[in-house]
Write a protein that holds these residues in place. Structure first.
Motif, mmCIF file in Angstrom:
data_model
loop_
_atom_site.group_PDB
_atom_site.id
_atom_site.type_symbol
_atom_site.label_atom_id
_atom_site.label_comp_id
_atom_site.label_asym_id
_atom_site.label_seq_id
_atom_site.Cartn_x
_atom_site.Cartn_y
_atom_site.Cartn_z
ATOM 1 N N ALA A 74 0.837 -1.203 0.000
ATOM 2 C CA ALA A 74 0.000 0.000 0.000
ATOM 3 C C ALA A 74 0.867 1.247 0.000
ATOM 4 O O ALA A 74 1.759 1.396 0.829
ATOM 5 C CB ALA A 74 -0.909 -0.005 1.230
ATOM 6 N N MET A 75 0.577 2.148 -0.931
ATOM 7 C CA MET A 75 1.362 3.378 -1.011
ATOM 8 C C MET A 75 0.421 4.564 -1.106
ATOM 9 O O MET A 75 -0.635 4.470 -1.726
ATOM 10 C CB MET A 75 2.263 3.357 -2.255
ATOM 11 C CG MET A 75 3.368 2.343 -2.166
ATOM 12 S SD MET A 75 4.613 2.624 -3.421
ATOM 13 C CE MET A 75 3.908 1.720 -4.746
ATOM 14 N N ARG A 76 0.813 5.684 -0.561
ATOM 15 C CA ARG A 76 -0.053 6.852 -0.637
ATOM 16 C C ARG A 76 0.217 7.653 -1.887
ATOM 17 O O ARG A 76 -0.549 8.536 -2.232
ATOM 18 C CB ARG A 76 0.122 7.749 0.580
ATOM 19 C CG ARG A 76 1.539 8.246 0.805
ATOM 20 C CD ARG A 76 1.564 9.324 1.839
ATOM 21 N NE ARG A 76 1.153 8.868 3.143
ATOM 22 C CZ ARG A 76 1.945 8.320 4.057
ATOM 23 N NH1 ARG A 76 3.211 8.180 3.799
ATOM 24 N NH2 ARG A 76 1.475 7.933 5.208
ATOM 25 N N GLY A 77 1.285 7.382 -2.578
ATOM 26 C CA GLY A 77 1.597 8.099 -3.808
ATOM 27 C C GLY A 77 2.734 7.365 -4.472
ATOM 28 O O GLY A 77 3.177 6.322 -3.998
ATOM 29 N N LEU A 78 3.218 7.892 -5.558
ATOM 30 C CA LEU A 78 4.309 7.218 -6.252
ATOM 31 C C LEU A 78 5.548 8.104 -6.218
ATOM 32 O O LEU A 78 5.532 9.200 -6.767
ATOM 33 C CB LEU A 78 3.924 6.946 -7.707
ATOM 34 C CG LEU A 78 2.794 5.956 -7.902
ATOM 35 C CD1 LEU A 78 2.449 5.867 -9.371
ATOM 36 C CD2 LEU A 78 3.190 4.594 -7.380
ATOM 37 N N PRO A 79 6.624 7.647 -5.622
ATOM 38 C CA PRO A 79 7.855 8.438 -5.666
ATOM 39 C C PRO A 79 8.585 8.183 -6.979
ATOM 40 O O PRO A 79 9.164 7.129 -7.174
ATOM 41 C CB PRO A 79 8.652 7.916 -4.471
ATOM 42 C CG PRO A 79 8.167 6.537 -4.253
ATOM 43 C CD PRO A 79 6.774 6.443 -4.776
ATOM 44 N N ILE A 80 8.525 9.122 -7.889
ATOM 45 C CA ILE A 80 9.115 8.951 -9.209
ATOM 46 C C ILE A 80 10.401 9.754 -9.255
ATOM 47 O O ILE A 80 10.439 10.912 -8.857
ATOM 48 C CB ILE A 80 8.159 9.454 -10.304
ATOM 49 C CG1 ILE A 80 6.810 8.790 -10.169
ATOM 50 C CG2 ILE A 80 8.753 9.218 -11.661
ATOM 51 C CD1 ILE A 80 6.813 7.360 -10.530
ATOM 52 N N ALA A 81 11.439 9.137 -9.765
ATOM 53 C CA ALA A 81 12.734 9.814 -9.834
ATOM 54 C C ALA A 81 12.986 10.314 -11.246
ATOM 55 O O ALA A 81 12.662 9.642 -12.224
ATOM 56 C CB ALA A 81 13.851 8.848 -9.424
ATOM 57 N N SER A 82 13.543 11.493 -11.325
ATOM 58 C CA SER A 82 13.994 12.017 -12.615
ATOM 59 C C SER A 82 15.444 12.421 -12.453
ATOM 60 O O SER A 82 15.828 13.002 -11.446
ATOM 61 C CB SER A 82 13.195 13.237 -13.031
ATOM 62 O OG SER A 82 11.869 13.119 -12.660
ATOM 63 N N THR A 83 16.226 12.111 -13.464
ATOM 64 C CA THR A 83 17.637 12.474 -13.422
ATOM 65 C C THR A 83 17.888 13.566 -14.430
ATOM 66 O O THR A 83 17.460 13.476 -15.581
ATOM 67 C CB THR A 83 18.503 11.256 -13.771
ATOM 68 O OG1 THR A 83 17.951 10.113 -13.163
ATOM 69 C CG2 THR A 83 19.910 11.456 -13.273
ATOM 70 N N VAL A 85 19.464 13.909 -9.059
ATOM 71 C CA VAL A 85 18.364 12.959 -9.083
ATOM 72 C C VAL A 85 17.287 13.510 -8.163
ATOM 73 O O VAL A 85 17.521 13.713 -6.975
ATOM 74 C CB VAL A 85 18.815 11.574 -8.574
ATOM 75 C CG1 VAL A 85 17.658 10.604 -8.626
ATOM 76 C CG2 VAL A 85 19.976 11.071 -9.394
ATOM 77 N N LEU A 86 16.133 13.799 -8.720
ATOM 78 C CA LEU A 86 15.041 14.355 -7.923
ATOM 79 C C LEU A 86 13.940 13.326 -7.827
ATOM 80 O O LEU A 86 13.522 12.762 -8.835
ATOM 81 C CB LEU A 86 14.474 15.610 -8.593
ATOM 82 C CG LEU A 86 15.399 16.815 -8.625
ATOM 83 C CD1 LEU A 86 14.934 17.789 -9.669
ATOM 84 C CD2 LEU A 86 15.409 17.480 -7.265
ATOM 85 N N VAL A 87 13.482 13.091 -6.611
ATOM 86 C CA VAL A 87 12.369 12.168 -6.424
ATOM 87 C C VAL A 87 11.144 12.994 -6.078
ATOM 88 O O VAL A 87 11.126 13.709 -5.080
ATOM 89 C CB VAL A 87 12.673 11.163 -5.290
ATOM 90 C CG1 VAL A 87 11.530 10.198 -5.141
ATOM 91 C CG2 VAL A 87 13.949 10.420 -5.594
ATOM 92 N N THR A 88 10.149 12.912 -6.934
ATOM 93 C CA THR A 88 8.944 13.714 -6.727
ATOM 94 C C THR A 88 7.776 12.808 -6.397
ATOM 95 O O THR A 88 7.740 11.647 -6.778
ATOM 96 C CB THR A 88 8.593 14.507 -7.998
ATOM 97 O OG1 THR A 88 8.541 13.590 -9.093
ATOM 98 C CG2 THR A 88 9.626 15.549 -8.273
#
Lengths: 330, 369
Positions: free
Chosen positions: A197-206, A253-256
């Protein structure tokens, strides 16, 4: 204002490389995912929630995420850069509907693995990691594990799994730039496959940020070292190893946190200005020092890149769901 | 803020209708309903699919919609999203009822229009949003196929006995922690007349305390409150409902816990519902995914109905935790049944009957040799 083109490739600065994902390639773990980003290949397995091996590690309030990160061999990307550029343009930056292009260039998701459009057969030599380590892999594995653990823990609903541990095991099969970012995204895919279970998705962009101020130091222009003139930093999304290792290149690397509530029309638009919709969870920088302008510029790019990444993941999940409804549930 | 170098047109963020835009006709064809999204990701806001204030069909239902697994209620407020509590589903009904009756819940955000809900329903796992309509209410949940079982009250599972400690057996039900099974929790068992289970034997049992269920706190400032999830799950081989209980005093008797009319025969007979599963030389057990186990329990399951039509003699026990036990007179039959079930996960609907038929034919020709 200059916008430096990428070396050795026709790929535009904001194009992502072709993406291929496979859910549940491994049968033993609870969830697994394999992600190809251009020539970078990451494999991730998730076990959990399970009881930890020793009761000392149990936490009363919630679960614990434990990350194991293992680097593999590096591949030289020079031979395949030309081929990658052909796929890169269709994959990312064309103005057509993202879904149509993604169907062509990305996303083969099947238990029988088929890889589309990713040139893996070009001349590559597998060699062990050279010393000194290229940027992005120079951090110790422990640092990278903590980074991943922080990024994932902020989004997993750990209070639903007290006294349990969620173990994430990552293996870098091939490294060609954006390794840490791809590792985060692969872990997110594996967690979704495992049903955590996750409350959102941590997506990484480089992003690779090249600040004009560095070029000015070489005496090219009467450009201002104190930033009086507007020096716009160049931002390249999804860099290869070659682009990351340039002199004066800062890789960030940013995780949003990609929450789609900002697109929901029933919730008023003040959510778009909210810090949390698309806000940055954590970040890590390698290479040259990063200026504030560069950070803000890359944050802008990261927001858009995350949206594309989420759309790709949605495709992957849709294929899995469709396969299941054809075979499992009638 | 620095102005950026010109970026080539980027794939725009998905438009608001994206998640329902490209789904093919859903398998739950309800023409009047707004088309449900094919797949949802964690973090997707599904409020507008579930709470359709302007939908005539929903107004006719007497109860507010029910929220099932995979969905969480999050009160919207101006505070940080990450700090909001993701309510467990037991709180869900109360919140929806409150909101329908009381528009004053919107006091948090005065800019919102008055009929916007003060909470949103968020998906927390990736899967398919399923809508199940009955006469009185709508139920929504997210279905997804996973491998890891989470012990839930009332589930019938197959466990593997690991250990005997004092009065309890430790049973591995393939969840996070191993479960406890009291010695005397068998139908008609007493201190002198109870089954002796060896480590490694299989037990078909019922979960009587799951991860979400609490234990009454007896002492201290929290006395009387239910605290959930910290205690190991517990199973029992007694048929539930009615007088329940056994050696352990912390079993919760729940109004919903009536065990579907299972028979209460003594554990010594072979007609009891729960109990140890015989481990003869021709029986086997294997693991499957949770989705496959649940679909095998449906009365319309194709694999099992094809197998029963073929008149092959076998006995099967299906645990919701993904463990399946099969017994048959001959080992070839056991292997065939196991393969048929495993194939059922990947073979498409409609082709299952043909697959089972050819397997049975092979089996018969093999047995006659």
């Amino acid at each position: 204002m200059t916008c430096y083109p990428r070396p050795n490739t026709q790929r535009s600065p904001t194009a992502l490389r072709p993406l291929t994902a496979e859910l549940s390639p491994l049968s033993r773990p609870d969830g697994s995912a394999s992600l190809h980003v251009g020539n970078t290949h990451v494999l991730c397995a998730v076990h959990g929630p399970v009881a930890p091996r020793s009761t000392r590690w149990e936490r009363y309030e919630g679960g614990v995420v434990s990350v194991a990160f293992s680097r593999g061999l590096i591949s030289s990307s020079s031979g395949s850069a030309g081929a990658a550029s052909g796929g890169g343009d269709t994959g990312g930056s064309s103005s057509g509907a993202p879904t149509a292009d993604e169907n062509v260039a990305m996303g083969a998701v099947n238990t029988v693995s088929t890889h589309t459009a990713t040139p893996t057969s070009s001349s590559k030599s597998m060699k062990s990691l050279p010393l000194p380590l290229p940027p992005g892999l120079g951090a110790t594995e422990r640092e990278l594990e903590y980074f991943l653990r922080d990024a994932l823990s902020s989004c997993i609903l750990l209070e639903r799994y007290p006294r349990c541990v969620i173990q994430v095991v990552l293996q870098i099969v091939q490294a060609d730039g954006s390794v840490l970012g791809s590792a985060v995204n692969c872990a997110v895919l594996a967690l979704m496959d495992a049903g955590v279970a996750m409350r959102g998705l941590p997506i990484a962009s480089t992003c690779v940020v090249i600040d004009d101020m560095h070029r000015a130091a070489e005496g090219e222009d009467e450009r201002d070292l104190h930033g009086r003139k507007d020096s716009k930093p160049t931002v390249w999304l999804d860099p290869t190893a070659e682009e990351e290792s340039g002199v004066g290149h800062a890789t960030v690397v940013l995780v949003t946190d990609m929450a789609t509530s900002s697109h929901n029309t029933s919730i008023p638009s003040e959510d778009d200005n909210d810090d949390d919709a698309g806000g940055i969870i954590t970040s890590m920088t390698f290479g040259a020092p990063l200026s504030i302008k560069g950070l803000l510029a890359s944050a802008e790019c990261a927001k858009q890149s995350s949206a594309a990444m989420v759309a790709f993941m949605r495709l992957a999940i849709e294929q899995k769901v469709q396969r299941e409804s054809q075979t499992l549930w009638s | 803020m620095a102005s950026l170098p010109p970026l080539l047109p980027f794939p725009p963020p998905p438009p608001p209708g994206f998640i329902s835009g490209q789904s093919p006709p859903t398998f739950h064809d309800e023409p009047q309903q707004q088309q449900l999204p094919l797949a949802v990701l964690p973090g997707d806001d599904l409020t507008r699919f579930i709470l359709k204030k302007d939908d005539a069909s929903q107004r006719n239902k007497s109860k507010p919609p029910k929220i099932g697994t995979g969905l969480a209620i999050v009160p919207t407020s101006s505070s940080s999203r990450r700090r909001r509590r993701f309510h467990q589903n037991k709180d869900a009904m109360d919140i929806i009822i409150n909101n329908d009756n009381d528009s004053r819940m919107n006091r948090n955000n005065t800019d919102e229009p008055s009929n916007a809900p003060s909470f949103s329903i968020i998906a927390i796992i990736a899967g398919r949003l399923i809508h199940h309509a009955s006469n009185s209410t709508d139920t929504y949940y997210i279905s997804s196929n996973t491998q890891r079982y989470i012990p839930t009250l009332g589930d019938r599972v197959i466990g593997i006995v690991e250990d005997t400690t004092g009065e309890y057996y430790r049973v591995n039900i393939l969840g996070g922690h191993s479960a406890l099974l009291h010695n005397l929790n068998f139908e008609g068992a007493s201190k002198r007349n109870r089954p002796r289970l060896d480590p490694g034997s299989l037990v078909y049992c019922r979960v009587v305390r799951g991860v979400d269920d609490g234990v009454k706190v007896v002492g201290g400032s929290n006395s009387g409150r239910m605290v959930g999830g910290r205690v190991d799950p517990e199973v029992s081989c007694k048929v539930g409902g009615g007088s329940g209980g056994g050696g352990s005093s912390s079993i919760i008797t729940n109004a919903m816990d009536d065990d579907g009319g299972a028979t209460r025969k003594d554990w010594t007979t072979s007609e009891c519902t729960y109990g140890p599963l015989s481990s003869s030389t021709t029986s086997t057990s294997f693991r499957v995914s949770l989705g496959l186990a649940r679909s095998l329990l449906l009365p319309t399951n194709e694999t099992l109905s094809a197998l029963s039509k073929s008149k092959v003699p076998f006995e099967i026990c299906i645990g919701v935790n993904g463990l399946i036990w099969v017994d048959a007179p001959a080992p070839e039959i056991v292997i065939m049944v196991q393969n048929a079930i495993k194939n059922g996960e990947v073979v498409g609907r409609g082709m299952v009957g043909g697959m089972v038929k050819s397997m049975v034919k092979n089996l018969r020709s093999q047995m006659e040799e």
